[in-house]
Design a protein around this motif. Structure first.
Motif, mmCIF file in Angstrom:
data_model
loop_
_atom_site.group_PDB
_atom_site.id
_atom_site.type_symbol
_atom_site.label_atom_id
_atom_site.label_comp_id
_atom_site.label_asym_id
_atom_site.label_seq_id
_atom_site.Cartn_x
_atom_site.Cartn_y
_atom_site.Cartn_z
ATOM 1 N N GLY A 1 0.821 -1.196 0.000
ATOM 2 C CA GLY A 1 0.000 0.000 0.000
ATOM 3 C C GLY A 1 0.856 1.245 0.000
ATOM 4 N N SER B 1 -3.579 10.641 3.150
ATOM 5 C CA SER B 1 -4.435 9.601 2.601
ATOM 6 C C SER B 1 -3.674 8.296 2.476
ATOM 7 C CB SER B 1 -5.002 10.035 1.242
ATOM 8 O OG SER B 1 -3.963 10.271 0.326
ATOM 9 N N ASP B 2 -4.446 7.241 2.269
ATOM 10 C CA ASP B 2 -3.861 5.921 2.036
ATOM 11 C C ASP B 2 -4.748 5.183 1.062
ATOM 12 O OD1 ASP B 2 -5.846 4.058 3.462
ATOM 13 O OD2 ASP B 2 -5.350 5.453 5.069
ATOM 14 N N ASN B 3 -4.228 4.130 0.485
ATOM 15 C CA ASN B 3 -5.027 3.307 -0.421
ATOM 16 C C ASN B 3 -5.340 1.958 0.237
ATOM 17 O OD1 ASN B 3 -2.531 2.115 -0.594
ATOM 18 N ND2 ASN B 3 -2.356 2.284 -2.818
ATOM 19 N N ASN C 1 -11.482 3.926 -2.017
ATOM 20 C CA ASN C 1 -10.202 3.249 -2.241
ATOM 21 C C ASN C 1 -9.180 3.661 -1.185
ATOM 22 O OD1 ASN C 1 -11.087 1.875 -4.570
ATOM 23 N ND2 ASN C 1 -10.737 3.728 -5.781
ATOM 24 N N GLY C 2 -9.618 3.658 0.061
ATOM 25 C CA GLY C 2 -8.776 4.068 1.178
ATOM 26 C C GLY C 2 -9.436 5.208 1.922
ATOM 27 N N GLN D 1 -9.040 9.410 2.965
ATOM 28 C CA GLN D 1 -8.374 10.684 2.712
ATOM 29 C C GLN D 1 -8.925 11.714 3.681
ATOM 30 O OE1 GLN D 1 -7.595 12.266 -1.306
ATOM 31 N NE2 GLN D 1 -8.815 14.033 -0.675
#
Length: 174
Positions: free
Chosen positions: A102, A120-122, A159-160, A162
């Motif tokens: 990730g 943010s992350d996925n 998709n994660g 944010q």
């Protein structure tokens, strides 16, 4: 020497909070400027420290940074450092539990008298409702400091996760 996982996690979280503040003081003394901190250097060091603290394998979880260089008052940087510490820690602890790879993203942009910070992350994602209803100490800290800075926070889960902070700033006069 602590064998209790919950106690060890609490100690590590406290250590990371103290480290984020100590890094501010280190930057003040290094630059011999007792009122302002340069954002790019500070946040790059803080993010690297957090990845090290959580023993993150950079081959598995990568970090992407896009940080403007802005001089900010210490009274603003301390809460920003603690907010960032909490949000990045949350991503590293929770976003990739069921995934082997990730990316965590950190962006700080100055736009006129505004500062936009996006973390943010996925990973697996957390809804805005989950985030806002969490009563963890870290979450209370985040909300208190955003309020103290008279800022706003937007949370998206697609998709994660944010999280975007929108803050009014006044940079030192040139």
């Amino acid at each position: 020497y602590i064998s209790d996982k919950i106690a060890l996690e609490a100690i590590n979280e406290g250590k990371n909070r103290v480290s984020s503040m100590a890094l501010i003081h280190q930057n003040l003394y290094t630059e011999k400027n007792l009122t302002e901190i340069e954002t790019k250097r500070y946040f790059e060091e803080l993010l690297d420290q957090l990845f090290d603290s959580y023993n993150i394998d950079s081959e598995s979880i990568s970090l992407q940074k896009d940080i403007d260089s802005v001089l900010l008052d210490v009274d603003m940087m301390i809460p920003l450092g603690l907010i960032t510490n909490e949000l990045i820690s949350n991503a590293l602890k929770h976003a990739f539990i069921n995934r082997k790879t990730g990316t965590v993203f950190f962006k700080l942009k100055k736009m006129e008298e505004k500062l936009l910070i996006t973390i943010s992350d996925n990973g697996s994602g957390m809804s805005a409702k989950q985030f806002l209803e969490s009563d963890s100490f870290g979450n209370k800290l985040i909300h208190a400091f955003v309020q103290k800075l008279k800022g706003s926070m937007d949370i998206e889960s697609n998709n994660g996760t944010q999280i975007t902070l929108n803050l009014n700033i006044k940079t030192p006069a040139a």
